[in-house]
Design a protein around this motif. Structure first.
Motif, PDB file in Angstrom:
ATOM      1  N   LEU A  21       2.468   1.741  -3.361  1.00 35.76           N
ATOM      2  CA  LEU A  21       1.514   2.202  -4.363  1.00 35.76           C
ATOM      3  C   LEU A  21       1.244   3.697  -4.199  1.00 35.76           C
ATOM      4  O   LEU A  21       1.210   4.464  -5.171  1.00 35.76           O
ATOM      5  CB  LEU A  21       0.200   1.410  -4.225  1.00 35.76           C
ATOM      6  CG  LEU A  21      -0.859   1.675  -5.296  1.00 35.76           C
ATOM      7  CD1 LEU A  21      -0.327   1.364  -6.690  1.00 35.76           C
ATOM      8  CD2 LEU A  21      -2.117   0.858  -5.007  1.00 35.76           C
TER       9      LEU A  21
ATOM     10  N   ARG B  60       0.825  -1.202   0.000  1.00 36.44           N
ATOM     11  CA  ARG B  60       0.000   0.000   0.000  1.00 36.44           C
ATOM     12  C   ARG B  60       0.865   1.260   0.000  1.00 36.44           C
ATOM     13  O   ARG B  60       0.627   2.187  -0.782  1.00 36.44           O
ATOM     14  CB  ARG B  60      -0.893   0.028   1.253  1.00 36.44           C
ATOM     15  CG  ARG B  60      -2.218  -0.656   1.033  1.00 36.44           C
ATOM     16  CD  ARG B  60      -3.019  -0.701   2.329  1.00 36.44           C
ATOM     17  NE  ARG B  60      -3.907  -1.855   2.325  1.00 36.44           N
ATOM     18  CZ  ARG B  60      -5.037  -1.910   1.629  1.00 36.44           C
ATOM     19  NH1 ARG B  60      -5.395  -0.889   0.887  1.00 36.44           N
ATOM     20  NH2 ARG B  60      -5.781  -2.989   1.651  1.00 36.44           N
TER      21      ARG B  60
ATOM     22  N   ASP C  14      -5.430  -6.569  -3.610  1.00 36.92           N
ATOM     23  CA  ASP C  14      -6.752  -7.173  -3.745  1.00 36.92           C
ATOM     24  C   ASP C  14      -6.764  -8.608  -3.251  1.00 36.92           C
ATOM     25  O   ASP C  14      -7.649  -9.042  -2.541  1.00 36.92           O
ATOM     26  CB  ASP C  14      -7.206  -7.156  -5.211  1.00 36.92           C
ATOM     27  CG  ASP C  14      -7.568  -5.744  -5.655  1.00 36.92           C
ATOM     28  OD1 ASP C  14      -7.641  -4.857  -4.772  1.00 36.92           O
ATOM     29  OD2 ASP C  14      -7.728  -5.533  -6.872  1.00 36.92           O
TER      30      ASP C  14
ATOM     31  N   ARG D 120      -1.539  -3.297  -7.018  1.00 33.03           N
ATOM     32  CA  ARG D 120      -3.005  -3.342  -6.832  1.00 33.03           C
ATOM     33  C   ARG D 120      -3.492  -4.774  -6.762  1.00 33.03           C
ATOM     34  O   ARG D 120      -4.269  -5.140  -5.884  1.00 33.03           O
ATOM     35  CB  ARG D 120      -3.700  -2.600  -7.971  1.00 33.03           C
ATOM     36  CG  ARG D 120      -3.955  -1.141  -7.615  1.00 33.03           C
ATOM     37  CD  ARG D 120      -4.790  -0.440  -8.667  1.00 33.03           C
ATOM     38  NE  ARG D 120      -4.292   0.918  -8.797  1.00 33.03           N
ATOM     39  CZ  ARG D 120      -3.582   1.346  -9.834  1.00 33.03           C
ATOM     40  NH1 ARG D 120      -3.317   0.552 -10.849  1.00 33.03           N
ATOM     41  NH2 ARG D 120      -3.149   2.582  -9.845  1.00 33.03           N
TER      42      ARG D 120
ATOM     43  N   SER E  52       2.600  -0.446 -10.443  1.00 31.49           N
ATOM     44  CA  SER E  52       1.358  -0.047  -9.774  1.00 31.49           C
ATOM     45  C   SER E  52       0.276  -1.111  -9.987  1.00 31.49           C
ATOM     46  O   SER E  52      -0.480  -1.424  -9.071  1.00 31.49           O
ATOM     47  CB  SER E  52       0.889   1.336 -10.241  1.00 31.49           C
ATOM     48  OG  SER E  52       1.251   1.551 -11.574  1.00 31.49           O
TER      49      SER E  52
END
Lengths: 280, 431
Positions: free
Chosen positions: B322, B319, B356, B352, B348
Motif C-alpha cells: 500500500l 502494508r 483493517d 486497505r 489500494s
C-alpha cells in the motif's frame, strides 16, 4: 480460256496401277492380314451354327436379363424366335459372327489407337483426316480393292466392315480419355503415378462409359454394312436382301431387312445397358 | 470451440518457434524461374536484361509465371504462399514436386535437388515425401472413399490389406469414420476435401502441399477445416506449404507467410512481421480492410508499466505494498511469485480492507481482487477485448510458461486500434 475439257491429272490411272502393283507384289502380305480375321470369323461362325438355336436364344435372353431386365430379355427371346420362324436362323448366325469378328478387331485396333490419340495432340491431328475418310468414303469405292486383295467371301466382307466401323470406337475412346479431368491426372501424378498407372488407374476407368458408347456405335455401323458386304459375296442376312433386290422379290428383301433391324435393336439395347451399368 | 482454436494456434506457434530455434530448413528454394511458352530460355535472358513481365509478353508472347523466387521453409511449419490469382502461387507449389517443370533454379528438399532427380527418383520422391491436396478435391469418382484415401499407397504397390488399414486410419484422423464405402459424389464439399486430406495423409508424407485446399468450401466449413488442419498439425508435425488467396486464412493458420505478386515473392515473414512492416504498397493494399484486432496479439502491444510485487510468506506484505502504491500514485499492483509467474492483482482499496480486517496479521493474498484473469500473449486483441473493456485494471499478459510479461491497458488498446486504422503501420512490439 481453260475449259477443263481434258484430264490433266490422271489420278485414276495412277491408283489403278498402284493397286495392280500391290496385288501382284504384295498379295502375300494381305493374306497374312486376312488370316487372323478368317480364323476368328470361321471359328465364331462354326461355333454359333453348331450350337442348338434354342440354346443360343436362351443365352441371349439371360445376357439381356442380366444387363437390363425382363423387358429386354422378353424382347430378345421373342425377336430371335421370330427370326428363326422366318427361316433365317443360319443367316442370322453368320451375320452375328461377322459383326462379332469385325467388332473384336475394331476394338483390338481401335482402343489403343484411341488412347494414343487421346494422349497425343499430334497423333490426334494425324489420325482425324484418316478417320474422316474412312467414315465418308462410299463403301463401294474400297470394295473393289478389297476384292482384288482379299478375294470375295465372308472374310472380305468382315474386312470392309472393319474399315467402315472402326472410326467411332477410335474417336470415342480418344474423347473419353480427353474428357478425364486434368486435375485427376495431375492428382495421380502428384502421388507418384507412372504414365502407365495414370492410364490404367485413372484414364481408362473414367473413359470406360464413353468407350462403351463407342463400342455400341461400332456394332451399329458393323450391322449397317451387312447388305453392302453381301455385294462382295458375304453371306448372312445381307444375302436375301441383295437377292431380293436383284430379282425384284420385295417380300424376300423386306423380311431380310426386318431380321437385320431386329438384330440391331437387340445388340444396341444390350450394349447400351452394359455401358450405363458401368457408369453407376 | 473458440478456446480450443486459440489453444491450437498457440501450440502451433510454439512449435514454429522451436523449429526456428533448431533452424531446420526442410525446403530451400533458390532463384526459381518459370517461363511458359515455346522458348523459355529467351524469356530468362530477357528477364536478366531487366525486362518486365509485361514487356516480355508483348515482345515474345512468353508468359513469366514465377521469377526469381527464393525462400526456405522450416521443418514442421505451416508456410502460406499468398497472392492474387495470376500471381504465380499455384505454379510455384507445382514446381516443388515438378508437376510443372521449372525453367531454372533449385528446389532443395532435405538438401537434395528435386530438379536433378531422374524420372524414377521423382516418382519415388512424390510417393514417399509429398502429399498434395487440391482446390477441386480431385477425387477419383470411380473409387470409394476408402480407395481414394488409399490411392497413393496403391500407386506405391502397398498390398491391399495394409493400405486399407492405413487409409482407414487416415480417414479416422479427418473424422470420416464409417464413410469408407461411400463414393465421393455422395459427400458434401467439406467431406470430400476431408477425403482429399486423408489421401494426402495416408502416405504419411513429410511435406504436405495444399493448393487452395479450402478455397472451394463455404466460409463456415473452411474455418472448420482450418481448425482440423491445425489439430492434425498439433498431433503430427508436418511441413505444410499452403497456397491461399484468402488473407484471413493465411493469418489464421500460417506460421509464416510469403506474399507473391506478378510471379515475384515480395515478402516473407510471420503474420505480425508482415502486418507491422509491409514491404511495399502491394502488400499494404492486401492488408487494407483486414481487421487488425484479429491479427495483433496481446504480446505485440504488452507493456511492463505497472508496479509489481513479489509474493512472500512474511506478514505485513499488504502494508508495504500500500505504501509503495501511494508513493507512486498508482491504484493496482501485480503480484508475482519468485519466478515471475502471475498470481493476482491487489488495489489500494483491497489492501486497505485486508489491513483493517486482518488486525496486523493480514497477508497479501487476502487483498487479491476477485475475477482477475490473465491472458496469453498469443491471444488476439479481438479475443481480449471483452476483458479489457469490462475491468478497471489493465489486463495482465503471460507467456506460455505463465511468466508475467506486462499489461494491456484500455488506453493502449485504443491507441493501437487508432493507429491501425489510420495507416498500416503498427507500433513495434515492446521489447
Amino acid at each position: 480460256m481453260f475449259s477443263f475439257d481434258e484430264r490433266v491429272i490422271p489420278l485414276d490411272v495412277w491408283i489403278t496401277s498402284f493397286v495392280d502393283w500391290l496385288v501382284e507384289g504384295y498379295r502375300w502380305f494381305f493374306q497374312i492380314i486376312k488370316w487372323p480375321v478368317d480364323f476368328t470369323l470361321s471359328g465364331v461362325s462354326d461355333g454359333l451354327q453348331a450350337v442348338p438355336p434354342l440354346l443360343v436364344i436362351l443365352v441371349f435372353g439371360i445376357i439381356a436379363w442380366r444387363v437390363s431386365g425382363f423387358k429386354l430379355a422378353g424382347f430378345t427371346v421373342g425377336s430371335l424366335l421370330f427370326i428363326g420362324l422366318l427361316g433365317f436362323w443360319p443367316e442370322t448366325m453368320i451375320t452375328l459372327a461377322m459383326v462379332f469378328s469385325s467388332v473384336v478387331f475394331c476394338t483390338v485396333v481401335g482402343v489403343p489407337f484411341g488412347i494414343w490419340a487421346g494422349r497425343s495432340d499430334r497423333f490426334n491431328d494425324l489420325l482425324r483426316p484418316v478417320l474422316d475418310a474412312m467414315q465418308t468414303t462410299p463403301a463401294f469405292v474400297y470394295l473393289v480393292p478389297i476384292v482384288m486383295l482379299f478375294s470375295i467371301g465372308n472374310t472380305a466382307g468382315v474386312l470392309a466392315t472393319i474399315v467402315f466401323a472402326l472410326p467411332p470406337i477410335v474417336r470415342l475412346t480418344s474423347l473419353g480419355i480427353r474428357q478425364v479431368h486434368p486435375e485427376l491426372v495431375e492428382a495421380a501424378l502428384a502421388f507418384g503415378a507412372t504414365n502407365w498407372q495414370v492410364l490404367l488407374k485413372v484414364q481408362i476407368p473414367l473413359a470406360l462409359p464413353t468407350i462403351m458408347a463407342g463400342l455400341n456405335q461400332t456394332i451399329m455401323m458393323a450391322l449397317s454394312m451387312v447388305v453392302i458386304a453381301a455385294l462382295i459375296g458375304a453371306g448372312g442376312l445381307g444375302a436375301p436382301v441383295v437377292l431380293g433386290l436383284n430379282t425384284l422379290d420385295i417380300g424376300l428383301a423386306t423380311v431380310g431387312g426386318l431380321a437385320i433391324v431386329l438384330l440391331a435393336i437387340i445388340l444396341d439395347r444390350i450394349t447400351q445397358s452394359m455401358g450405363t451399368k458401368k457408369k453407376n | 470451440m473458440h478456446a480450443l482454436v486459440i489453444d491450437l494456434v498457440q501450440e502451433s506457434r510454439t512449435a514454429q518457434k522451436c523449429a526456428m530455434e533448431n533452424n531446420m530448413e526442410k525446403i530451400v528454394i533458390k532463384n526459381l524461374y518459370k517461363v511458359f511458352g515455346s522458348d523459355p530460355k529467351k524469356g530468362l535472358s530477357l528477364l536478366e536484361q531487366g525486362k518486365s513481365k509485361d514487356e516480355i509478353y508483348e515482345q515474345t508472347g512468353l508468359t513469366v509465371g514465377v521469377q526469381g523466387a527464393s525462400f526456405s521453409v522450416n521443418k514442421g511449419e505451416i508456410f502460406v504462399v499468398m497472392g492474387l490469382s495470376g500471381s504465380g502461387k499455384s505454379t510455384l507449389v507445382r514446381m516443388l514436386n515438378r508437376l510443372i517443370e521449372p525453367t531454372s533454379g533449385e528446389v532443395l528438399v532435405d538438401g537434395e535437388d528435386v530438379l536433378k532427380m531422374s524420372k524414377a527418383e521423382l516418382v519415388k520422391f512424390r510417393r514417399s515425401k509429398t502429399g498434395m491436396v487440391f482446390q477441386s478435391f480431385a477425387l477419383m469418382p470411380h473409387q470409394t472413399v476408402l480407395e481414394n484415401a488409399a490411392f497413393g499407397l496403391e500407386l506405391d504397390g502397398v498390398d491391399k490389406k495394409d493400405r486399407e488399414e492405413r487409409a482407414t486410419d487416415a480417414l479416422k484422423q479427418v473424422g470420416l469414420e464409417g464413410w469408407e464405402k461411400a463414393y465421393p459424389n455422395e459427400l458434401s464439399g467439406g467431406m470430400q476435401q476431408r477425403v482429399g486430406l486423408a489421401r494426402g495423409l495416408a502416405v504419411d508424407p513429410d511435406i504436405l502441399l495444399m493448393d487452395e485446399a479450402f478455397s472451394a468450401l463455404d466460409p463456415l466449413i473452411r474455418t472448420e477445416m482450418q481448425d482440423e488442419l491445425l489439430k492434425l498439425q498439433d498431433r503430427h508435425e508436418r511441413t505444410i506449404i499452403f497456397i491461399s488467396h484468402d488473407l484471413d486464412e493465411a493469418l489464421r493458420i500460417g506460421d509464416r507467410i510469403a506474399i507473391m505478386e506478378g510471379g515475384r515473392v515480395v515478402q516473407v515473414g510471420t503474420p505480425e512481421e508482415i502486418l507491422q512492416n509491409p514491404a511495399d504498397d502491394y502488400v499494404r493494399a492486401f492488408f487494407r480492410g483486414v481487421d487488425p484486432t484479429g491479427v495483433i496479439s496481446a504480446g505485440d502491444i504488452v507493456r511492463d508499466t505497472q508496479p509489481t510485487v513479489i509474493w512472500h510468506t512474511k506478514e505485513g506484505g499488504p502494508r508495504a505494498t500500500l505504501e509503495m502504491l501511494s508513493n507512486r500514485d498508482r491504484d493496482f499492483a501485480y503480484v508475482l511469485d519468485s519466478e515471475r509467474r502471475f498470481l493476482g492483482i491487489v488495489s489500494s482499496d483491497s489492501l486497505r480492507d485486508a489491513i483493517d480486517k486482518g488486525n496486523g496479521k493480514s497477508k497479501l493474498e487476502h487483498a487479491f481482487l476477485g475475477e482477475v484473469k490473465s491472458v496469453w500473449d498469443t491471444e488476439s486483441l479481438q479475443d481480449i477485448l471483452p476483458l479489457v473493456a469490462s475491468h478497471a485494471w489493465p489486463i495482465p499478459v503471460v507467456n506460455s510458461e505463465s511468466i508475467y510479461r506486462g499489461v494491456v491497458s484500455k488506453n493502449r488498446f485504443l491507441r493501437t486500434l487508432h493507429r491501425a486504422e489510420n495507416g498500416s503501420h503498427f507500433e513495434q512490439p515492446a521489447a
